[in-house]
Design a protein around this motif. Structure first.
Motif, PDB file in Angstrom:
ATOM      1  N   LYS A 134       0.856  -1.178   0.000  1.00 57.81           N
ATOM      2  CA  LYS A 134       0.000   0.000   0.000  1.00 57.81           C
ATOM      3  C   LYS A 134       0.891   1.226   0.000  1.00 57.81           C
ATOM      4  N   GLY A 184      -8.794  -9.969  -3.000  1.00 58.37           N
ATOM      5  CA  GLY A 184      -9.776  -9.401  -3.911  1.00 58.37           C
ATOM      6  C   GLY A 184     -11.204  -9.496  -3.419  1.00 58.37           C
ATOM      7  N   GLY A 191     -13.259  -6.163  -2.563  1.00 55.96           N
ATOM      8  CA  GLY A 191     -13.930  -5.498  -3.674  1.00 55.96           C
ATOM      9  C   GLY A 191     -15.225  -6.181  -4.043  1.00 55.96           C
ATOM     10  N   ALA A 204     -14.152  -2.167  -0.473  1.00 58.72           N
ATOM     11  CA  ALA A 204     -12.715  -1.994  -0.702  1.00 58.72           C
ATOM     12  C   ALA A 204     -12.357  -0.525  -0.514  1.00 58.72           C
ATOM     13  N   ASN A 229      -9.795   0.660   1.310  1.00 56.51           N
ATOM     14  CA  ASN A 229      -8.350   0.863   1.371  1.00 56.51           C
ATOM     15  C   ASN A 229      -7.673  -0.061   0.377  1.00 56.51           C
ATOM     16  N   PRO A 230      -7.686   0.323  -0.887  1.00 63.16           N
ATOM     17  CA  PRO A 230      -7.120  -0.594  -1.884  1.00 63.16           C
ATOM     18  C   PRO A 230      -5.632  -0.839  -1.653  1.00 63.16           C
ATOM     19  N   THR A 249      -2.146  -3.204  -3.345  1.00 59.56           N
ATOM     20  CA  THR A 249      -1.599  -3.837  -4.532  1.00 59.56           C
ATOM     21  C   THR A 249      -1.074  -5.212  -4.141  1.00 59.56           C
ATOM     22  N   ASN A 304     -12.236 -10.456   5.927  1.00 64.52           N
ATOM     23  CA  ASN A 304     -11.909  -9.133   5.400  1.00 64.52           C
ATOM     24  C   ASN A 304     -11.623  -8.151   6.542  1.00 64.52           C
ATOM     25  N   ASN A 338      -8.091  -6.320   7.131  1.00 65.23           N
ATOM     26  CA  ASN A 338      -8.008  -4.853   7.174  1.00 65.23           C
ATOM     27  C   ASN A 338      -7.312  -4.383   8.442  1.00 65.23           C
TER      28      ASN A 338
END
Length: 178
Positions: free
Chosen positions: A4, A24, A27, A32, A34-35, A37, A72, A76
């Motif tokens: 991030k 994923g 989303g 989602a 706080n996207p 990578t 999730n 997070n």
């Protein structure tokens, strides 16, 4: 690797995915906020689940939705703690224990979370929002700090077993974790 962008624009490592881990789903669950990578560190083989299949599964099985929502939330919180230096270096076992003990609370602007003189109580971690810390009352009230995301308060009371030394109130919508 899960990455991030930090406040300074540099990449912050939030963790590593291993065989069997998922990503994923935030989303697909529609939250989602706080996207992050996900970047391959080696050759990988992934399996993809189409959104329509996922949605059908969630409609048919409430327990599956609950599982993914809990997973999730846990992820997070792990990512949240990895972004802040004070928690970043915790060993995974300590982080897991910390996460297991958290209880989410919400406070509206102006709501007092702890009051000066209260008996010892829990430590709070500010997940979102801002808080104002002050001592004294009425005309003798003096601001001593403003807290932001990732900061914590109440630790002195926890460590020393003494009454609360200051009042902490929400200064914006606050999601906290005692």
């Amino acid at each position: 690797r899960v990455l991030k962008k930090g406040e300074s624009g540099d990449e912050v490592s939030l963790g590593a995915l291993r065989p069997g881990d998922t990503f994923g789903e935030a989303g697909l669950l529609g939250n989602a906020l706080n996207p992050a990578t996900v970047r391959a560190s080696s050759d990988v083989e992934v399996l993809r689940l189409d959104r329509s299949v996922f949605d059908t599964l969630l409609r048919q099985r409430a327990d599956v939705r609950q599982y993914f929502e809990l997973q999730n939330r846990h992820r997070n919180l792990q990512h949240f703690f990895r972004q802040f230096n004070v928690f970043h270096h915790l060993p995974p076992e300590a982080l897991a224990e910390l996460l297991a003990g958290l209880e989410p609370i919400e406070a509206q602007p102006g709501e007092v979370i702890i009051s000066e003189g209260d008996p010892p109580g829990p430590l709070y971690i500010l997940e979102d929002g801002r808080c104002r810390v002050h001592i004294g009352t009425g005309d003798r009230r003096r601001n001593v700090a403003f807290l932001r995301q990732g900061e914590f308060f109440g630790e002195l009371s926890v460590f020393r077993g003494n009454p609360r030394e200051a009042t902490v109130e929400a200064h914006g919508l606050v999601d906290g974790q005692p």
